[in-house]
Write an enzyme that holds these catalytic residues in place. Structure first.
Site, mmCIF file in Angstrom:
data_model
loop_
_atom_site.group_PDB
_atom_site.id
_atom_site.type_symbol
_atom_site.label_atom_id
_atom_site.label_comp_id
_atom_site.label_asym_id
_atom_site.label_seq_id
_atom_site.Cartn_x
_atom_site.Cartn_y
_atom_site.Cartn_z
ATOM 1 N N SER A 203 39.608 36.325 36.915
ATOM 2 C CA SER A 203 38.306 36.372 37.599
ATOM 3 C C SER A 203 38.075 35.169 38.509
ATOM 4 C CB SER A 203 37.157 36.498 36.583
ATOM 5 O OG SER A 203 37.283 37.702 35.841
ATOM 6 N N ARG A 204 39.159 34.569 38.961
ATOM 7 C CA ARG A 204 39.098 33.431 39.886
ATOM 8 C C ARG A 204 38.456 32.180 39.277
ATOM 9 N NH1 ARG A 204 42.049 36.785 41.906
ATOM 10 N NH2 ARG A 204 42.184 37.282 44.140
ATOM 11 N N LEU A 205 38.369 32.117 37.945
ATOM 12 C CA LEU A 205 37.863 30.906 37.294
ATOM 13 C C LEU A 205 39.044 29.968 37.042
ATOM 14 C CD1 LEU A 205 35.189 32.315 34.813
ATOM 15 C CD2 LEU A 205 34.816 30.940 36.875
#
Length: 227
Positions: A203-205
């Site tokens: 999730s692009r974290l």
């Protein structure tokens, strides 16, 4: 009935631009880091090599030209220790002229297959002659001939003219005769003041841990950046 036609290059290109890839669950925690950035880099470089990354020592070198315009190109890192990251080139080349005007640089190691990158920022100095000679002597004979014949970044009147210069140098220095290192050719060392280790996450974290110091003689500190 489904069409067997392949998508046009334009459609394929559009799909590549809009595709979303999940970068997985590998993590990078503060407790995972080695005490220094060059030790952490060595860990990741070894892992990239073991996991089959092509040319894991390839890095994008960013410089600033004398005109203030940024430049970038891919070169190979040929040494890393507590002093910095080393690469070799023709010092009369475009990158060499940029480093003469502005002796600072960024390095980017893009290990896409591992969802990792390392970003280095630092000041640049010349590698001494003894170290440059040692690396030059380790290169294949053909590479030394090519580097001697080529005036890197300078215009040439066609491929044939370039190959003629290579043949001329090969006649001067057949395989049994050592090729001397040209005075214009040598190494640079990027002494880092900032090294970011970037690990892609779901999730692009992403995990972004940065070693930084105001000057190359200062101690390192580590902080986490938001993705």
């Amino acid at each position: 009935m489904r069409s067997s036609r392949r998508p046009s290059p334009e459609v394929a290109g559009e799909e590549a631009l809009t595709r979303h890839t999940d970068y997985g669950g590998e993590r990078l925690e503060e407790g995972d880091l080695a005490p220094t950035p060059h030790e952490q880099f060595a860990r990741w470089l070894d892992e990239a090599a073991r996991r089959g990354v092509y040319e894991p020592n390839a890095m994008v070198l960013g410089t600033i030209g004398a005109d203030g315009v940024p430049q970038s190109r891919t070169v190979l890192c040929r040494g890393v220790d507590e002093r910095g990251f080393v690469f070799y080139t023709d010092r009369s080349s475009r990158k060499g002229r940029a480093l003469s005007a502005h002796p600072v640089a960024t390095l980017l190691f893009p290990w896409y297959a591992l969802h990792r990158q390392v970003i280095v920022t630092g000041v640049v100095d010349l590698v001494d002659d003894a170290e440059s000679d040692a690396y030059w002597d380790s290169r294949p004979h053909g590479s030394r001939i090519a580097a001697t014949a080529s005036r890197q970044s300078q215009p040439v009147d066609g491929r044939d003219a370039l190959e003629a210069r290579v043949r001329a140098e090969a006649e001067r220095y057949p395989a049994e005769i050592p090729v001397p290192r040209p005075e214009r050719w040598g190494g640079y060392r990027v002494a880092p003041t900032r090294v970011e280790f970037w690990q892609g996450r779901t999730s692009r974290l992403h995990d972004r841990l940065v070693f930084s110091r105001p000057a190359v003689t200062d101690p390192w500190r580590v902080e986490r950046l938001q993705p």
